[in-house]
Design a protein around this motif. Structure first.
Motif, mmCIF file in Angstrom:
data_model
loop_
_atom_site.group_PDB
_atom_site.id
_atom_site.type_symbol
_atom_site.label_atom_id
_atom_site.label_comp_id
_atom_site.label_asym_id
_atom_site.label_seq_id
_atom_site.Cartn_x
_atom_site.Cartn_y
_atom_site.Cartn_z
ATOM 1 N N TYR A 18 -10.078 -0.915 6.610
ATOM 2 C CA TYR A 18 -8.676 -1.252 6.838
ATOM 3 C C TYR A 18 -8.044 -0.231 7.769
ATOM 4 C CZ TYR A 18 -8.609 -4.684 2.996
ATOM 5 O OH TYR A 18 -8.826 -5.769 2.206
ATOM 6 N N LYS A 19 -6.860 -0.563 8.269
ATOM 7 C CA LYS A 19 -6.008 0.373 9.000
ATOM 8 C C LYS A 19 -4.565 0.086 8.629
ATOM 9 C CE LYS A 19 -5.713 -2.584 13.126
ATOM 10 N NZ LYS A 19 -5.955 -2.670 14.588
ATOM 11 N N ILE A 20 -3.690 1.086 8.818
ATOM 12 C CA ILE A 20 -2.262 0.906 8.512
ATOM 13 C C ILE A 20 -1.687 -0.121 9.486
ATOM 14 C CG2 ILE A 20 -0.024 2.032 8.340
ATOM 15 C CD1 ILE A 20 -1.988 2.890 6.198
ATOM 16 N N GLY A 21 -0.952 -1.102 8.918
ATOM 17 C CA GLY A 21 -0.423 -2.189 9.737
ATOM 18 C C GLY A 21 0.798 -1.786 10.549
ATOM 19 N N ALA A 22 1.292 -2.749 11.326
ATOM 20 C CA ALA A 22 2.448 -2.501 12.196
ATOM 21 C C ALA A 22 3.697 -2.241 11.372
ATOM 22 C CB ALA A 22 2.660 -3.697 13.129
ATOM 23 N N THR A 23 3.831 -2.924 10.236
ATOM 24 C CA THR A 23 4.980 -2.693 9.365
ATOM 25 C C THR A 23 4.626 -1.633 8.323
ATOM 26 O OG1 THR A 23 4.275 -4.483 7.902
ATOM 27 C CG2 THR A 23 5.812 -5.048 9.660
ATOM 28 N N ALA A 24 5.643 -1.001 7.779
ATOM 29 C CA ALA A 24 5.419 0.083 6.829
ATOM 30 C C ALA A 24 4.714 -0.431 5.573
ATOM 31 C CB ALA A 24 6.756 0.725 6.462
ATOM 32 N N LYS A 25 3.842 0.397 5.022
ATOM 33 C CA LYS A 25 3.139 0.134 3.767
ATOM 34 C C LYS A 25 2.306 -1.142 3.794
ATOM 35 C CE LYS A 25 6.680 2.463 0.980
ATOM 36 N NZ LYS A 25 7.598 2.337 -0.167
ATOM 37 N N SER A 26 1.788 -1.501 4.949
ATOM 38 C CA SER A 26 0.941 -2.696 5.041
ATOM 39 C C SER A 26 -0.450 -2.300 5.516
ATOM 40 C CB SER A 26 1.556 -3.722 6.004
ATOM 41 O OG SER A 26 1.581 -3.194 7.326
ATOM 42 N N LEU A 27 -1.451 -3.145 5.171
ATOM 43 C CA LEU A 27 -2.836 -2.923 5.578
ATOM 44 C C LEU A 27 -3.329 -4.100 6.409
ATOM 45 C CD1 LEU A 27 -4.468 -1.579 2.260
ATOM 46 C CD2 LEU A 27 -3.831 -0.242 4.275
ATOM 47 N N HIS B 102 0.886 -1.175 0.000
ATOM 48 C CA HIS B 102 0.000 0.000 0.000
ATOM 49 C C HIS B 102 0.921 1.222 0.000
ATOM 50 C CE1 HIS B 102 -3.347 2.643 0.896
ATOM 51 N NE2 HIS B 102 -2.693 3.114 1.953
ATOM 52 N N ALA B 103 1.076 1.825 -1.175
ATOM 53 C CA ALA B 103 2.164 2.793 -1.356
ATOM 54 C C ALA B 103 1.752 4.213 -0.986
ATOM 55 C CB ALA B 103 2.656 2.745 -2.795
ATOM 56 N N GLY B 104 1.347 4.407 0.211
ATOM 57 C CA GLY B 104 1.072 5.765 0.679
ATOM 58 C C GLY B 104 -0.409 6.094 0.693
ATOM 59 N N GLY B 105 -0.746 7.174 1.384
ATOM 60 C CA GLY B 105 -2.140 7.597 1.478
ATOM 61 C C GLY B 105 -2.825 6.958 2.668
ATOM 62 N N TYR B 106 -4.053 7.399 2.922
ATOM 63 C CA TYR B 106 -4.815 6.883 4.049
ATOM 64 C C TYR B 106 -5.366 5.497 3.737
ATOM 65 C CZ TYR B 106 -4.705 11.863 5.167
ATOM 66 O OH TYR B 106 -4.301 13.148 5.411
ATOM 67 N N ALA B 107 -5.582 4.718 4.757
ATOM 68 C CA ALA B 107 -6.187 3.400 4.579
ATOM 69 C C ALA B 107 -7.676 3.576 4.305
ATOM 70 C CB ALA B 107 -5.978 2.559 5.836
#
Length: 651
Positions: A169-178, A160-165
């Protein structure tokens, strides 16, 4: 003045490209502003009067709020210097910069950089400045390309290359993950309802009733974002979003470029694909749909009629039909249409009603500028055209009548030849039909010319009344002609509802003329749908109705003013050459009373007659009795209109 207390007035302009730069503690914006303030402090001849800052704005063009405000301030001609940190803060695009520089020169304003080269206005300085601007543009374009390439590579890797989820969904613990959020069930509910046959508008209404608004969420910066209303547009966006099927994507020239995502899907891919198939299947309209439903943009007021909330009013059908089978068409607020139950606008109005009111208003606007000379000239030209048509019709009828008689004689002679007799019979029938049409038209022309033979000068109010009641003759105009009339007389209209009681609404239509120096006209009117049909009445600044009213009690039933009958009798006397006694006997009236009425008519001015004949309501006409009018007719003609208005309680 460009000098304040003996000092030169200056303004500053600062800019950063991203919101992150603008929002961090002691941001680049603040650094630039401090450097400029220090520069002014070291130059006592300057005084800083205003600062302009664009936060999170690219310098690829001049479409930035602060730079536009700065330009407007420069046009006030009280500024002599614009201070900026560096040239690339103002612009990173050659054309935009040179346009801005030309504007500064036209207002004799200098552009000074506190931390960059200030080029001299000579060939060498212009060459160096061109190199710096080209370098800034190259850096911007290279950075943009680098970011796009990096973004696409992240998508190809499934991130997930940037922007709001998105919702669910929500932004995951690791970068760029959902990861699934606690609201994923809302997405499943929306997709299930659509697959079960519900329309997006119905889904939006259900979600609003059950869940209210979408949940609040907190961004990385810690800012809390309030929820949104469930609207038809939002539901469609959720249904079209590939993220819910396990994809990541980017928009490429209007098309979605899909990549396999690393996140878990909320919706089965087969279900998502079925939803896309349904969304992209065009709705087939009935074969028997009327032309104005199938035509693109057939509505006269589209793009110029606005709701009081500021949104455009668009057109549509309710799905119901009139008794004659035609669809019920109306103008409605686009915000109301898209947000459905979330908008409180009450301005939806039948197409037929609002267009008739607008044409009546155009007629009223026209009468405000019509001079008596224009009326008389128009009247004379119209009379001459009728006389020419009358002569032409008479000649055509004479020639055709002879041809019919000749054909009839041949028809009687050929009784032994059935085939030839049948051919002549068809020819004779066609000529007879044309002869009937010509005679009917001649009768209409003669009737219209009879108005001009009347000794009472009725021409002025006849022409003014036809302009004033433009809506009555609009059916004779083509759609293109109607559209052209509206374009020439109206630039914008705003519809609002002032009061509502049951089926009755009091509305206000503000009409803005095409030129700024003309005053807008405000039309106040009522619409009553209690009888299952739209009954409208214009209340001000003039009075007019749809011509259909609720039945009144017998004692108060509205009647036409008796002056219409007097004018009719006057025409009969002039056209048919009857005496007053012969007319009285024919109409079963007393000849003495007819004589008094005709004398009163001769004494009334044309303006007074015009005013009375245009009255439509009993509350206006009931006070204008014969005795009262006879008294008014004996007054000077200059005072008659004023006395009639006072008696009828007119504005």
């Amino acid at each position: 003045m460009s000098v304040c207390g003996g000092k030169i007035k200056c303004v500053s302009y600062v800019r950063v490209s991203t919101d992150m730069q603008a929002n961090k503690e002691f941001s680049s914006i603040e650094v630039q502003e401090k450097i400029i303030r220090d520069y002014v402090a070291n130059h006592p001849e300057y005084v800083l009067v205003e600062s302009f800052a664009d936060r999170g704005r690219s310098a690829k063009n001049m479409n930035r709020p602060a730079i536009r405000q700065l330009i407007e301030r420069i046009k006030q001609s009280d500024i002599r210097v614009v201070l900026s940190y560096r040239l690339d803060r103002v612009s990173r695009e050659k054309l935009s910069f040179y346009e801005f520089e030309a504007l500064l020169k036209s207002y004799n304003v200098n552009l000074i950089y506190t931390n960059d080269i200030n080029f001299e206005d000579n060939p060498s300085g212009n060459l160096a400045k061109g190199v710096v601007i080209a370098t800034a543009q190259y850096e911007r374009e290279t950075t943009s390309m680098r970011i796009k390439d990096k973004y696409r590579e992240s998508l190809k890797a499934g991130y997930h290359a940037g922007g709001y989820a998105p919702l669910g969904y929500k932004i995951g613990a690791t970068a760029k993950s959902l990861e699934f959020s606690e609201h994923a069930h809302l997405i499943k509910e929306i997709y299930k309802m659509y697959l079960d046959g519900q329309k997006p508008a119905a889904i939006a209404k259900h979600m609003s009733a059950v869940h209210g608004m979408t949940p609040e969420w907190i961004s990385k910066s810690g800012k809390t974002h309030r929820g949104r209303y469930y609207t038809e547009i939002l539901i469609k966006r959720i249904l079209e979003n590939p993220t819910y099927a396990g994809y990541v994507f980017r928009n490429n020239n209007g098309n979605k470029e899909l990549f396999e995502g690393r996140h878990e899907s909320i919706i089965k891919r087969s279900d998502w694909e079925e939803v896309q198939r349904r969304l992209n299947t065009p709705v087939e309209k009935p074969v028997d749909a009327p032309p104005e439903v199938r035509m693109r943009n057939p509505y006269l007021l589209k793009k110029i009629l606005f709701c009081s909330c500021g949104a455009n009013m668009t057109v549509g059908g309710s799905g119901k039909k009139h008794k004659d089978g035609t669809p019920y068409l109306y103008y409605t607020c686009t915000r109301k249409q898209h947000e459905r139950s979330q908008c409180s606008c009450d301005t939806a109005i039948a197409k037929k009603i609002v267009e008739e009111i607008v044409f009546s208003a155009i007629g009223y606007m026209a009468t405000q500028d019509v001079s008596l000379k224009e009326v008389k000239d128009s009247n004379r030209e119209y009379k001459e055209s009728l006389e020419k048509e009358q002569l032409k019709l008479r000649n055509e009828i004479t020639i055709l009548d002879k041809a019919v008689q000749s054909s009839l004689e041949k028809f009687l002679e050929l009784s032994d030849d059935p085939s030839l007799k049948s051919s002549i019979e068809k020819h004779l029938k066609a000529k007879s039909q044309k002869l009937t049409t010509l005679r009917n038209r001649l009768s209409e022309v003669n009737s219209e010319l009879s108005y001009f033979k009347n000794k009472v000068n009725l021409s002025d109010f006849q022409i003014k009344a036809s302009i004033d009641n433009l809506d009555f003759c609009k059916d004779m105009l083509t759609p293109e002609e109607k559209s052209e009339i509206i374009k020439e007389t109206i630039s914008k209209m705003v519809l609002s509802v002032k009061k509502r009681k049951g089926y009755m609404r009091i509305c206000q239509l503000t009409i803005y003329p095409p030129t700024e120096n003309q005053t807008p006209i405000v039309i106040e009117f009522s619409v009553d749908n209690s009888l299952g049909r739209g009954i409208w009445e214009i209340l001000s600044p003039f009075e007019l109705s749809s011509g259909y009213k609720k039945p009144l009690p017998k004692s108060t039933k509205r009647k036409q003013h008796f002056l219409h009958d007097i004018v009719k009798m006057k025409r009969l006397l002039d056209d048919e050459g009857l005496s007053i006694r012969e007319l009285a006997k024919r109409e079963n009236l007393k000849h003495g009373m007819i004589g008094r009425q005709l004398k009163m008519l001769d004494r009334l001015s044309a303006s007074a007659i015009e005013l009375i004949l245009k009255l439509r309501y009993e509350r206006q006409t009931k006070q204008l009795t014969f005795r009262k009018l006879e008294e008014i007719s004996k007054q000077p003609q200059a005072n008659q209109v004023k006395l009639i208005k006072k008696l009828a309680n007119l504005r």
